[in-house]
Each structure stands twice: as C-alpha cells, then as structure tokens.
Design a protein around this motif. Structure first.
Motif, short mmCIF file in Angstrom:
data_model
loop_
_atom_site.label_atom_id
_atom_site.label_comp_id
_atom_site.label_asym_id
_atom_site.label_seq_id
_atom_site.Cartn_x
_atom_site.Cartn_y
_atom_site.Cartn_z
N GLY A 198 11.99 -2.22 2.70
CA GLY A 198 11.99 -2.72 1.57
C GLY A 198 13.05 -1.46 0.74
N LEU A 199 13.98 -1.72 1.04
CA LEU A 199 14.71 -0.28 0.49
C LEU A 199 16.06 -1.13 0.37
CD1 LEU A 199 13.47 2.55 2.76
CD2 LEU A 199 13.30 2.25 0.12
N ALA A 200 16.87 -1.96 0.63
CA ALA A 200 17.78 -2.51 -0.13
C ALA A 200 17.62 -3.14 -0.92
CB ALA A 200 17.73 -3.51 1.50
N ARG A 201 18.96 -2.44 -1.29
CA ARG A 201 19.83 -2.16 -2.73
C ARG A 201 19.18 -3.81 -3.42
NH1 ARG A 201 25.59 0.49 -3.40
NH2 ARG A 201 25.25 2.81 -2.33
N ALA A 245 -0.23 14.01 -12.55
CA ALA A 245 0.18 12.13 -12.55
C ALA A 245 2.04 12.65 -12.43
CB ALA A 245 -0.11 12.41 -14.02
N GLY A 246 2.59 13.56 -13.09
CA GLY A 246 4.03 12.97 -12.97
C GLY A 246 5.39 14.21 -11.84
N ILE A 247 4.47 15.08 -11.08
CA ILE A 247 5.00 15.46 -10.26
C ILE A 247 4.30 15.49 -9.02
CG2 ILE A 247 5.51 17.61 -9.19
CD1 ILE A 247 7.24 17.29 -12.32
N VAL A 248 3.30 16.14 -8.99
CA VAL A 248 2.30 16.03 -7.64
C VAL A 248 2.35 14.51 -7.09
CG1 VAL A 248 0.55 16.84 -6.52
CG2 VAL A 248 0.80 18.20 -8.12
N ILE A 249 1.51 14.02 -7.37
CA ILE A 249 0.64 12.86 -6.78
C ILE A 249 1.56 11.92 -6.67
CG2 ILE A 249 -0.08 10.24 -7.63
CD1 ILE A 249 -2.05 11.66 -9.81
N PRO A 250 3.37 11.54 -7.27
CA PRO A 250 4.81 11.04 -6.93
C PRO A 250 4.95 11.54 -5.68
CG PRO A 250 4.75 11.74 -9.20
CD PRO A 250 3.57 12.19 -8.70
N LEU A 251 5.20 12.96 -5.87
CA LEU A 251 6.59 13.14 -4.55
C LEU A 251 5.36 13.43 -3.02
CD1 LEU A 251 8.33 16.33 -6.55
CD2 LEU A 251 8.77 13.27 -5.28
N HIS A 252 3.78 13.61 -3.34
CA HIS A 252 3.49 14.43 -2.47
C HIS A 252 2.67 12.81 -2.37
CE1 HIS A 252 -0.75 16.72 -1.14
NE2 HIS A 252 0.15 16.09 0.09
N THR A 253 2.52 12.25 -2.66
CA THR A 253 1.18 11.21 -2.40
C THR A 253 1.75 10.12 -2.30
OG1 THR A 253 -0.98 12.11 -3.21
CG2 THR A 253 -0.77 10.16 -2.50
N VAL A 254 2.46 9.73 -3.39
CA VAL A 254 2.55 7.65 -3.49
C VAL A 254 4.17 7.40 -3.09
CG1 VAL A 254 4.14 6.31 -4.78
CG2 VAL A 254 1.49 7.42 -5.81
N ILE A 255 5.26 8.46 -3.26
CA ILE A 255 5.80 7.78 -2.85
C ILE A 255 6.11 8.11 -0.97
CG2 ILE A 255 8.65 8.77 -2.20
CD1 ILE A 255 8.50 9.41 -4.93
N PRO A 256 5.64 8.81 -0.11
CA PRO A 256 5.92 9.19 0.60
C PRO A 256 4.34 8.60 1.10
CG PRO A 256 5.87 11.28 -0.15
CD PRO A 256 5.71 10.80 -1.32
N GLU A 257 3.54 7.75 1.20
CA GLU A 257 2.70 7.01 1.33
C GLU A 257 3.10 5.31 1.45
OE1 GLU A 257 -1.91 9.05 1.39
OE2 GLU A 257 -1.23 6.88 0.09
N GLU A 258 3.69 5.30 0.44
CA GLU A 258 4.41 4.01 0.24
C GLU A 258 5.57 3.78 1.52
OE1 GLU A 258 3.39 1.87 -1.14
OE2 GLU A 258 2.21 2.86 -1.61
N LEU A 259 6.61 4.99 1.82
CA LEU A 259 7.81 4.92 2.91
C LEU A 259 6.99 4.87 4.02
CD1 LEU A 259 10.20 7.61 1.56
CD2 LEU A 259 10.01 5.20 1.68
N ALA A 260 5.80 5.32 4.65
CA ALA A 260 5.24 5.04 5.72
C ALA A 260 4.45 3.86 5.97
CB ALA A 260 3.96 6.23 6.04
N PHE A 261 3.29 3.41 4.91
CA PHE A 261 2.68 2.37 5.39
C PHE A 261 3.15 1.29 4.95
CE2 PHE A 261 -0.46 6.09 4.98
CZ PHE A 261 -1.19 5.13 6.38
N ARG A 262 4.60 1.07 3.58
CA ARG A 262 4.42 -0.23 3.20
C ARG A 262 6.24 -0.58 4.01
NH1 ARG A 262 -1.07 0.96 2.08
NH2 ARG A 262 0.01 2.27 0.42
N ARG A 298 5.63 -10.11 -1.51
CA ARG A 298 6.04 -11.25 -2.61
C ARG A 298 7.01 -10.46 -3.49
NH1 ARG A 298 7.03 -14.73 -5.28
NH2 ARG A 298 5.56 -15.59 -6.35
N SER A 299 7.03 -9.17 -4.01
CA SER A 299 8.34 -8.41 -4.13
C SER A 299 9.59 -8.46 -3.45
CB SER A 299 7.56 -7.30 -5.03
OG SER A 299 8.35 -6.46 -4.60
N THR A 300 9.45 -8.24 -2.10
CA THR A 300 10.42 -7.72 -1.17
C THR A 300 10.92 -6.72 -0.91
OG1 THR A 300 12.38 -8.00 -2.94
CG2 THR A 300 11.78 -10.28 -1.69
N SER A 301 10.10 -5.77 -1.84
CA SER A 301 10.54 -3.79 -1.99
C SER A 301 9.78 -3.73 -2.33
CB SER A 301 11.99 -4.00 -3.25
OG SER A 301 11.10 -2.75 -4.02
N LEU A 302 9.88 -2.16 -2.12
CA LEU A 302 9.47 -0.85 -1.95
C LEU A 302 8.96 -0.30 -3.56
CD1 LEU A 302 9.01 1.68 0.72
CD2 LEU A 302 7.39 -0.02 0.48
#
Length: 237
Positions: free
Chosen positions: A62-65, A114-131, A208-212
């Motif tokens: 889900g990371l293609a341009r 909301a601006g730093i910890v959640i996206p960098l520590h939780t959201v982006i890593p988990e989405e990369l790993a799971f989705r 459905r959206s084809t990307s992460l």
C-alpha cells in the motif's frame, strides 16, 4: 506451488513472531523510555524491509506512488467523520465521562500526544505492520476476504497488553465496569473486540482505497481526537 505456499506461511509466522516480540517488550515496561518508544517503529521498519526482501512490492504494502492520490478522498472523509462524531459525543454530558482518561488530563500533553507520539509511535508503525506487511502477506496466501478478518483478529489481540489498565485509568469506564479484576478483564475484552472491529474497518479501507494513506488517516483521527477529547472532557469535569 506447494513451496510458494509454504514460503508464504513461514513469512507470516515470522511476521507474527516479530510483532509478538515487540508487543511483549513494550508490555513488560522494563526498557528505558527512548528504547520503549522505539521498539514498535523499529519492528515495523524491519517488517517492511523483510517484506521487500521476500518479494512483496510497494503496491502489496500500500505504499506505491500510484496508490496515493486515489486514497486521499477516503482519508479526508475518514478524518472529517471521526472529528464530527467525537465532537458530538463530547458535547453530551452523560457521554463525556467515558473520555476521562487520566493519561490525557491536560491540554498540552494531549496535543503533544496527538501530534507527535500517536502518529510516530502508534499509528504509522501499526499501519505499516498490520495493513501493510501482514495484510499483503495474508492477501497473497488467503485472498482479500480472509486477509481482512484474520488481520483484524490479529490487530485485536495486539491490544491485550496495552488495555490492561484501561478501566483503572478511566473514570467513566471504571464507574460502569468497576476497577477490580472483573472490571480489568471486561476492559481488556472490550478493547480487543473494539480494536478487532476497528482493524476490520481499517483493513477494508486499505483494500478499498488501495493505499495505507486512508487507514493511517482514520487510525490517527480515532486516537488523536480521543486524546484531545479527553483533555476537553477534563475541562468540563
């Protein structure tokens, strides 16, 4: 064909093993703070590297341009819906109590989370790993339909450790479920079910959206608005 399927199974087992190891390291709570916050992001990067080495393409992750632009309307819609719903819930005094998390009882820590910890520590890593990685591997082996449900189940189990103190740190939940053993177990079960359902929605959105981009947006909106809403709820408590 048999070797290919066996290879896919082994890569899925390796992916799950890395996720379980990262989850346990964080759950034990014995690591220095910097290392604690780095475990899941590092595990996600390792999984992406291994995925590429094993033959998964950027589109599988889900990371293609070419996948980015079609997913932007989904991302915007997801953020808009979540913000509107959370704002409406917080505006109702009877429901506001369920946002009273002691973790976010002040505005500045909530905004930082909301601006730093959640996206960098939780959201982006988990989405990369799971989705990204897990979804890509499961889709290759089982097809999209089964990948959605298996990935959602795994995402729910991922949250067992992090939900152990859920009721103890939330006045609204502890008031309903209690803060003892029963309340703790009920909180864990509820969190696993809720995050499994969320995982199913996130995986569907990824497909459905084809990307992460879209699941990252929705995941961030859910967590970040929850933190900000908690800080807002404390102001009215």
């Amino acid at each position: 064909m048999v070797r290919s399927r066996l290879g896919s199974v082994l890569w899925i087992v390796a992916t799950i093993a890395i996720l379980v190891t990262a989850n346990l390291l964080v759950a034990l709570g014995q690591l220095p703070t910097a290392v604690h916050y780095a475990v899941v992001p590092v595990a996600a990067v390792v999984l992406v590297v291994l995925a590429r080495v094993s033959g998964l393409g950027w589109d599988d992750l889900g990371l293609a341009r070419s996948q980015i632009r079609p997913s932007l309307p989904y991302a915007a819609a997801a953020i808009g819906v979540v913000v509107a719903v959370v704002a409406a819930v917080v505006a109702v005094p009877a429901l506001r109590q369920f946002f009273l998390s002691e973790k976010y009882n002040a505005v500045l820590p909530a905004l930082f989370a909301a601006g730093i910890v959640i996206p960098l520590h939780t959201v982006i890593p988990e989405e990369l790993a799971f989705r990204g990685v897990l979804h890509g591997r499961l889709t290759h082996l089982l097809g999209v339909r089964y990948a959605l449900f298996v990935g959602a189940f795994a995402f729910g189990l991922w949250h067992i450790a992090s939900s152990r103190g859920l009721t103890g740190g939330n006045q609204g939940l502890s008031g309903v479920l209690g803060s003892g053993t029963f309340g703790q177990i009920a909180g864990i079960v509820g969190a696993v079910v809720a995050t499994a359902v969320a995982g199913l929605v996130l995986s569907w959105l990824r497909h459905r959206s084809t990307s992460l981009i879209a699941p990252i947006a929705l995941h961030w909106a859910l967590n970040a608005t929850g933190a900000v809403a908690a800080a807002a709820a404390w102001q009215f408590a």
